[in-house]
Design a protein around this motif. Sequence first.
Motif, PDB file in Angstrom:
ATOM      1  N   ASP A 198      -4.998  13.390   3.400  1.00 26.17           N
ATOM      2  CA  ASP A 198      -4.264  13.830   4.847  1.00 26.17           C
ATOM      3  C   ASP A 198      -3.640  14.658   5.589  1.00 26.17           C
ATOM      4  O   ASP A 198      -3.059  14.130   6.699  1.00 26.17           O
ATOM      5  CB  ASP A 198      -3.296  12.224   4.518  1.00 26.17           C
ATOM      6  N   TYR A 230      -5.384   5.959   8.164  1.00 29.64           N
ATOM      7  CA  TYR A 230      -5.336   5.194   7.141  1.00 29.64           C
ATOM      8  C   TYR A 230      -6.430   3.938   7.581  1.00 29.64           C
ATOM      9  O   TYR A 230      -6.856   3.088   6.740  1.00 29.64           O
ATOM     10  CB  TYR A 230      -3.753   4.323   7.160  1.00 29.64           C
ATOM     11  N   THR A 269      -2.468  12.556   0.791  1.00 29.25           N
ATOM     12  CA  THR A 269      -2.797  13.126   0.188  1.00 29.25           C
ATOM     13  C   THR A 269      -3.159  14.347   0.637  1.00 29.25           C
ATOM     14  O   THR A 269      -2.346  14.482   1.603  1.00 29.25           O
ATOM     15  CB  THR A 269      -4.476  12.207  -0.176  1.00 29.25           C
ATOM     16  N   MET A 297       0.708  -0.601   0.055  1.00 28.91           N
ATOM     17  CA  MET A 297      -0.130   0.431   0.001  1.00 28.91           C
ATOM     18  C   MET A 297       0.639   0.868  -0.276  1.00 28.91           C
ATOM     19  O   MET A 297       1.256   1.859   0.423  1.00 28.91           O
ATOM     20  CB  MET A 297      -0.785   0.230   1.175  1.00 28.91           C
ATOM     21  N   ASP A 298       0.446   2.273  -0.967  1.00 29.03           N
ATOM     22  CA  ASP A 298       0.957   3.083  -0.426  1.00 29.03           C
ATOM     23  C   ASP A 298       1.155   4.331   0.133  1.00 29.03           C
ATOM     24  O   ASP A 298      -0.091   4.533   1.528  1.00 29.03           O
ATOM     25  CB  ASP A 298       0.799   4.445  -1.572  1.00 29.03           C
ATOM     26  N   LEU A 299       2.006   4.629   1.200  1.00 30.93           N
ATOM     27  CA  LEU A 299       1.816   5.372   2.698  1.00 30.93           C
ATOM     28  C   LEU A 299       1.492   6.889   2.508  1.00 30.93           C
ATOM     29  O   LEU A 299       2.309   7.638   3.136  1.00 30.93           O
ATOM     30  CB  LEU A 299       3.124   4.965   3.599  1.00 30.93           C
ATOM     31  N   SER A 300       1.943   7.454   1.116  1.00 30.63           N
ATOM     32  CA  SER A 300       2.006   8.879   0.913  1.00 30.63           C
ATOM     33  C   SER A 300       1.077   9.760   1.304  1.00 30.63           C
ATOM     34  O   SER A 300      -0.481   9.458   1.303  1.00 30.63           O
ATOM     35  CB  SER A 300       2.160   9.229  -0.477  1.00 30.63           C
ATOM     36  N   HIS A 357      -7.622   0.719   6.338  1.00 35.35           N
ATOM     37  CA  HIS A 357      -6.700   0.542   5.556  1.00 35.35           C
ATOM     38  C   HIS A 357      -5.348  -0.617   6.880  1.00 35.35           C
ATOM     39  O   HIS A 357      -4.750  -1.363   6.451  1.00 35.35           O
ATOM     40  CB  HIS A 357      -5.645   0.630   4.726  1.00 35.35           C
ATOM     41  N   LYS A 378       6.645   7.213   9.536  1.00 37.63           N
ATOM     42  CA  LYS A 378       6.199   8.299   8.495  1.00 37.63           C
ATOM     43  C   LYS A 378       5.327   9.778   8.915  1.00 37.63           C
ATOM     44  O   LYS A 378       5.266  10.770   9.239  1.00 37.63           O
ATOM     45  CB  LYS A 378       5.424   7.480   7.144  1.00 37.63           C
TER      46      LYS A 378
END
Length: 173
Positions: free
Chosen positions: A9, A40, A6, A1-4, A43, A57
């Motif tokens: 966020d 998250y 948005t 899964m992409d943790l970047s 997820h 992160k």
Amino acid sequence: MDLSFTTEDVEKLKAFADGFQKGDIAARHQVVEQVLGAVYGPHATEGNFDKIAARTKIRKWFYNHIDNGKKHYMLLTRCWSARNVYYYEHRAEINMHATLTGAPPGSITYLAALQRVTTVMMKECLAEDLERCAEEANLWSATSPPKHVQLLRTTKTRFVLPVRSEKGLMRTA
């Protein structure tokens, strides 16, 4: 899964930033857990979701985006003692006596010799000189030490300047 993150966020992170900034370690841990759930959400329960990476992160984002206030430079904002003032006034003589021990500068033996020599020299000096050093210490603590002492305390490493040669840029030794 992409943790970047948005933009949504980031807005959620900004909402928790004040709690993270003002909290102690336990409160910051709780804030990170709350953000983990808010950002998250579903997820976080998936089997392939890396919670440790997500927490890291989030913590990094907080440390990079919160305002920690004024930076304090510890080398110059400290309480000076009469011993410190005496050392900086008689630095050359103290270092000369310490080098007579034969220990390389920076070693534990050399540092111990510096302390011994300073103690011996302070015991041998006049009481008026020690009183003057105490007054100087109060003055340096209240304002700042003289410029030559500030330079001694901040220039601990030697600057390495690049030098051009036939092969390009090279560092000086």
